[in-house]
Write an enzyme that holds these catalytic residues in place. Structure first.
Site, PDB file in Angstrom:
ATOM      1  CG  ASP A  54      -1.988   1.057   1.153  1.00  0.00           C
ATOM      2  OD1 ASP A  54      -3.100   0.733   0.723  1.00  0.00           O
ATOM      3  OD2 ASP A  54      -1.704   2.213   1.533  1.00  0.00           O
ATOM      4  CB  ILE A  55       1.181   4.107  -2.357  1.00  0.00           C
ATOM      5  CG1 ILE A  55       1.527   3.199  -3.542  1.00  0.00           C
ATOM      6  CG2 ILE A  55       1.994   5.402  -2.423  1.00  0.00           C
ATOM      7  CD1 ILE A  55       1.164   3.789  -4.894  1.00  0.00           C
TER       8      ILE A  55
ATOM      9  CD  GLU B   6      -4.561   3.968  -1.448  1.00  0.00           C
ATOM     10  OE1 GLU B   6      -4.749   4.331  -0.281  1.00  0.00           O
ATOM     11  OE2 GLU B   6      -5.448   3.986  -2.327  1.00  0.00           O
TER      12      GLU B   6
END
Length: 299
Positions: A173-174, A216
């Site tokens: 996950d960004i 994301e």
């Protein structure tokens, strides 16, 4: 949209031109975002205006698209796309262009709307290929989509269970991605997603399955891989992602990633959902422990 629904558009396009007078113009197929996926735009009439103007031949109701955004013109050399000094630019294969001749398979972006260009010489074959790709690939990042991931993971679980071979899944996950969209805009966010995917792929061997899970969040399936090897790969990904900012429209956007690693317990009953949930738990731990880190707990 199903493959059948998309392919139903195809005969309509070819019925428009008599076989004795083949259409020399190509087509655009919308591949991103999901709204309008598979829309087929025939580049007839010599000139096609693209923009939010209702009178444009390709009218796009999207604030990221200028009223008179671009012009596509058929010439002896082929179909040419020309930017009309749009706010967010016209992009071909992730490169901003002022004017460019289109080649089969080119990805053409107006704002955050992405199309694939199909040449006149073999539109039908290219269209069927595009349909398949739309069903298996995320239109923005060009990695696999969630649907393909889940179908492939179930098959892979059967294989590794039978062979009793190791397998690991990474959930990524960004970090602080919402703030990127809020501060720099959604087009900047799209650029971050594309560059993130490129950086992840740059450290992979090539036999892994990388997919955009949603938003994301991304997933990496690593067959025949021990937990120790998976953690090493995760650390390489984390380092590659944070190695320099993402450049967008003069802004420098720093990014990092949180990663959770889960091992397939070959000696227990485990399906794809349970395995992904286990990786997601580790991802949650990585994010709540400060982000920009890898978390793994042996099963």
């Amino acid at each position: 949209m199903s493959v059948q629904m998309l392919e139903e558009l195809l005969p309509t396009r070819f019925a428009q031109a008599p076989k004795s007078e083949p259409d020399s113009s190509g087509c655009l197929v919308r591949i991103y975002p999901s709204q309008g996926l598979g829309q087929l735009v025939t580049l007839t009439g010599g000139r096609v205006l693209v923009g939010r103007d209702p009178l444009a031949q390709l009218s796009i109701e999207d604030e990221s698209v200028s009223r008179r955004h671009a012009l596509i013109e058929s010439t002896r050399e082929g179909d040419m796309v020309q930017d009309l000094e749009s706010t967010n630019g016209t992009w071909v294969n992730e490169q901003r262009v002022l004017a460019k001749r289109l080649e089969p398979g080119d990805r053409v972006r107006f704002g955050n709307q992405i199309f694939t260009y199909l040449s006149a010489s073999s539109i039908e074959a290219q269209y069927h290929e595009s349909v398949y790709k739309m069903m298996t690939t995320d239109g923005l990042t060009q990695v696999h989509n969630k649907r393909f991931l889940l179908e492939s993971l179930e098959r892979e679980l059967v294989r590794v269970r039978r062979r009793r071979s190791p397998m690991c899944v990474l959930m990524m996950d960004i970090d602080h991605f919402k703030s990127v969209n809020d501060r720099f805009g959604h087009l900047a966010g799209d650029t971050v997603l594309v560059e993130f995917s490129r950086r992840v792929a740059s450290v992979l061997a090539g036999d892994e399955l990388l997919a955009r899970y949603g938003g994301e969040e991304f997933t990496l399936v690593m067959a025949d891989t021990s937990p120790e090897e998976a953690v090493q790969t995760a650390e390489k990904i984390r380092a590659a992602v944070s190695n320099g900012p993402v450049c967008f429209d003069g802004d420098q956007i720093a990014i990092t990633v949180s990663i959770g690693v889960a091992e397939f317990p070959a000696d227990t009953v485990c399906d794809a959902t349970a395995l992904l949930e286990s990786a997601d738990q580790m991802l949650y731990l990585a994010k709540t422990s400060g982000r920009n880190q890898v978390q793994y707990r042996r099963s």
